[in-house]
Design an enzyme around this catalytic site. Sequence first.
Site, PDB file in Angstrom:
ATOM      1  N   ASP A   8      14.841  42.567  30.199  1.00 46.59           N
ATOM      2  CA  ASP A   8      14.984  42.032  29.101  1.00 46.59           C
ATOM      3  C   ASP A   8      14.799  40.501  29.041  1.00 46.59           C
ATOM      4  OD1 ASP A   8      15.985  41.764  26.280  1.00 46.59           O
ATOM      5  OD2 ASP A   8      17.881  42.339  26.701  1.00 46.59           O
ATOM      6  N   HIS A  60      12.132  43.627  25.891  1.00 48.84           N
ATOM      7  CA  HIS A  60      12.645  42.670  24.731  1.00 48.84           C
ATOM      8  C   HIS A  60      11.618  42.863  23.554  1.00 48.84           C
ATOM      9  CE1 HIS A  60      14.181  39.110  23.346  1.00 48.84           C
ATOM     10  NE2 HIS A  60      12.937  38.502  23.177  1.00 48.84           N
ATOM     11  N   HIS A 115      24.530  39.315  22.233  1.00 48.19           N
ATOM     12  CA  HIS A 115      24.399  40.209  21.159  1.00 48.19           C
ATOM     13  C   HIS A 115      24.326  41.495  21.813  1.00 48.19           C
ATOM     14  CE1 HIS A 115      20.290  39.837  22.284  1.00 48.19           C
ATOM     15  NE2 HIS A 115      19.826  40.870  21.782  1.00 48.19           N
TER      16      HIS A 115
END
Length: 278
Positions: A8, A60, A115
């Site tokens: 990520d 990502h 998030h």
Amino acid sequence: MRVYISADMEGVTGLVGADDVQMGGRDYERGRVMMTEDVNAAARGALAGGATEVLVNDAHSTQRNLLVDQLHPEAALVRGRPKPMTMVQDLDAGFDAMLCVGFHARAGTLGVLSHSFMGHEIEDMWLDGRPMGEIGFAHATATALGVRVVMLSGDDAACAEMTEWDGGVVTAPVKFARDRFAARLLPSAEAWKEIEEAAAEGVRAAAEGRPAEPDDAPRTLAVRWQSASVAQQLEGIPGVRRRDDRTVETEGPVPALYRLFGVFMGVASSLTGQAPYC
């Protein structure tokens, strides 16, 4: 020994803001370099720890972030989207260990760029009632497939979240959250050394430990959305029900839930179109 790296970007060395991690952002190209360096450090560590094969999944956003020509020469790459299993695409029981590089804390946590998958569209997620974000879902999916998660890099909040999920995972904090878009950073060279050493330690532990057992037991996934419209549309999927106006839940083996969740995100994206990190 086969090692899988899910990469990520929000937890990557030096990155703290949306412009660092979103295509078109003023610092995104620099962010790509830093992401590639973090992954290369993990690949070096995995190979030093005994890996004979390394597969990297660019996990990502657009999933076209890593600089292919600068990636470690012994690392294969899964790149682009859509991918049915997104952040764990091509992970299967043939892998001996999974490394999580550049991960971030779940929604509602005071971590850098925190998030859960979709910026502010997803307010909360649970697996069998346990609060979960991207870290927990990746770990649960790998574990269900019989693959041990052995290492994670990211900010201190992400590392703490992984430790709470599984205290046996080696963590490498590369920055320390001061707010959602601010952090105290390790020097880059030091961060890459930490990632490399953590990856080597985790892979060695996987080689010396007992293989994980696959688990296809049904689990319950619940997701609370910002928009009641998303929940209402998702209720049209067989097996999905609304718990309340904004929360849906469904059951199944974790890998199947992960794939179904990808469908959830597709529906939510078509209905909202809101940028992340707002």
